[in-house]
Design an enzyme around this catalytic site. Structure first.
Site, PDB file in Angstrom:
ATOM      1  N   HIS A 268       0.835  -1.203   0.000  1.00  0.00           N
ATOM      2  CA  HIS A 268       0.000   0.000   0.000  1.00  0.00           C
ATOM      3  C   HIS A 268       0.872   1.256   0.000  1.00  0.00           C
ATOM      4  CE1 HIS A 268      -3.495  -2.506   0.858  1.00  0.00           C
ATOM      5  NE2 HIS A 268      -4.274  -1.424   0.780  1.00  0.00           N
TER       6      HIS A 268
ATOM      7  N   HIS B  46       1.394  -3.383   9.341  1.00  0.00           N
ATOM      8  CA  HIS B  46       2.822  -3.355   9.028  1.00  0.00           C
ATOM      9  C   HIS B  46       3.613  -2.769  10.181  1.00  0.00           C
ATOM     10  CE1 HIS B  46       2.788  -4.524   4.768  1.00  0.00           C
ATOM     11  NE2 HIS B  46       1.670  -3.827   4.655  1.00  0.00           N
TER      12      HIS B  46
END
Length: 226
Positions: A126, A181
């Site tokens: 992303h 993340h």
């Protein structure tokens, strides 16, 4: 009686291990601090906005069924370059995740996994995608500025890149706050996306591909393009 010598001290962790431990700790700290504050739907909306399942259909839709404001040569060139950047991003992120194989945070919950490599964390796809988009839009801002000026959107011209960069930065940082993340995953993804955007702008853009295609046709060299 012979005294026993003390056991040797355990080996000190490597530099890489210390960096990973620091990254894990600071990422968990940020997640813990913001998790009760930031609404889940806000972070989820940012996640969807940077997802490839939205990016690719949107770009292809605008190319195949252009709106009145996007049916120009410059806008098509920009859209094709964004598409090229998205494909390059996919070709890099997948193998990198598969090769490095860093597990996602243990507190990552309710995540839809599209491909097997999505189980791995480094680098953040992303983050690379949104920074690639922001970089390409920044480098092609003269085309965007010209188009917006023609449509008398002077106020939007002044704030267009602020909005784009703000969206990209917020979406990238939200990957840590959502628990998807670690911080270094996001940093690596952002840097990779910037490099991808510059590469498309300088080397592998639509004009270059068109020139190669025309050269292949002119010299009767077999081409990969139809």
């Amino acid at each position: 009686m012979v005294s026993k010598s003390p056991p040797p001290p355990p080996p000190s962790p490597s530099l890489l291990r210390r960096i990973i431990d620091f990254d894990t700790a600071i990422s968990h700290r940020l997640y813990t601090l913001t998790h009760p504050i930031l609404p889940y739907y806000f972070l989820k909306t940012l996640e969807i906005s940077g997802d490839g399942f939205l990016f690719f259909p949107l770009i292809l839709s605008l190319l195949l069924y252009p709106l009145a404001f996007s049916n120009t040569v410059n806008s098509n060139v920009l859209l094709i370059n964004l598409l090229i950047g998205g494909v390059i991003d996919l070709l890099l992120i997948g193998p990198l995740k598969h090769f490095i194989r860093r597990a996602r945070p243990v507190y990552n919950k309710n995540m839809f996994v599209s491909f097997s490599v999505d189980n791995w964390s480094f680098p953040s796809g992303h983050s690379s995608r949104v920074s690639m988009i922001a970089t390409i839009l920044y480098l092609y801002f003269d085309l965007i500025e010209e188009f917006l000026a023609q449509n008398e959107n002077d106020l939007f011209v002044d704030y267009f890149m602020v909005i784009v960069i703000g969206w990209a930065a917020t979406t990238a940082f939200s990957r840590v706050l959502l628990g998807r993340h670690f911080v270094f995953d996001v940093v690596a993804g952002v840097l990779l996306g910037v490099v991808e955007g510059i590469f498309v702008f300088r080397v592998f853009d639509y004009a270059t591909l068109t020139s190669l295609f025309n050269m292949a046709k002119f010299t009767n060299i077999p081409s990969v393009f139809p």
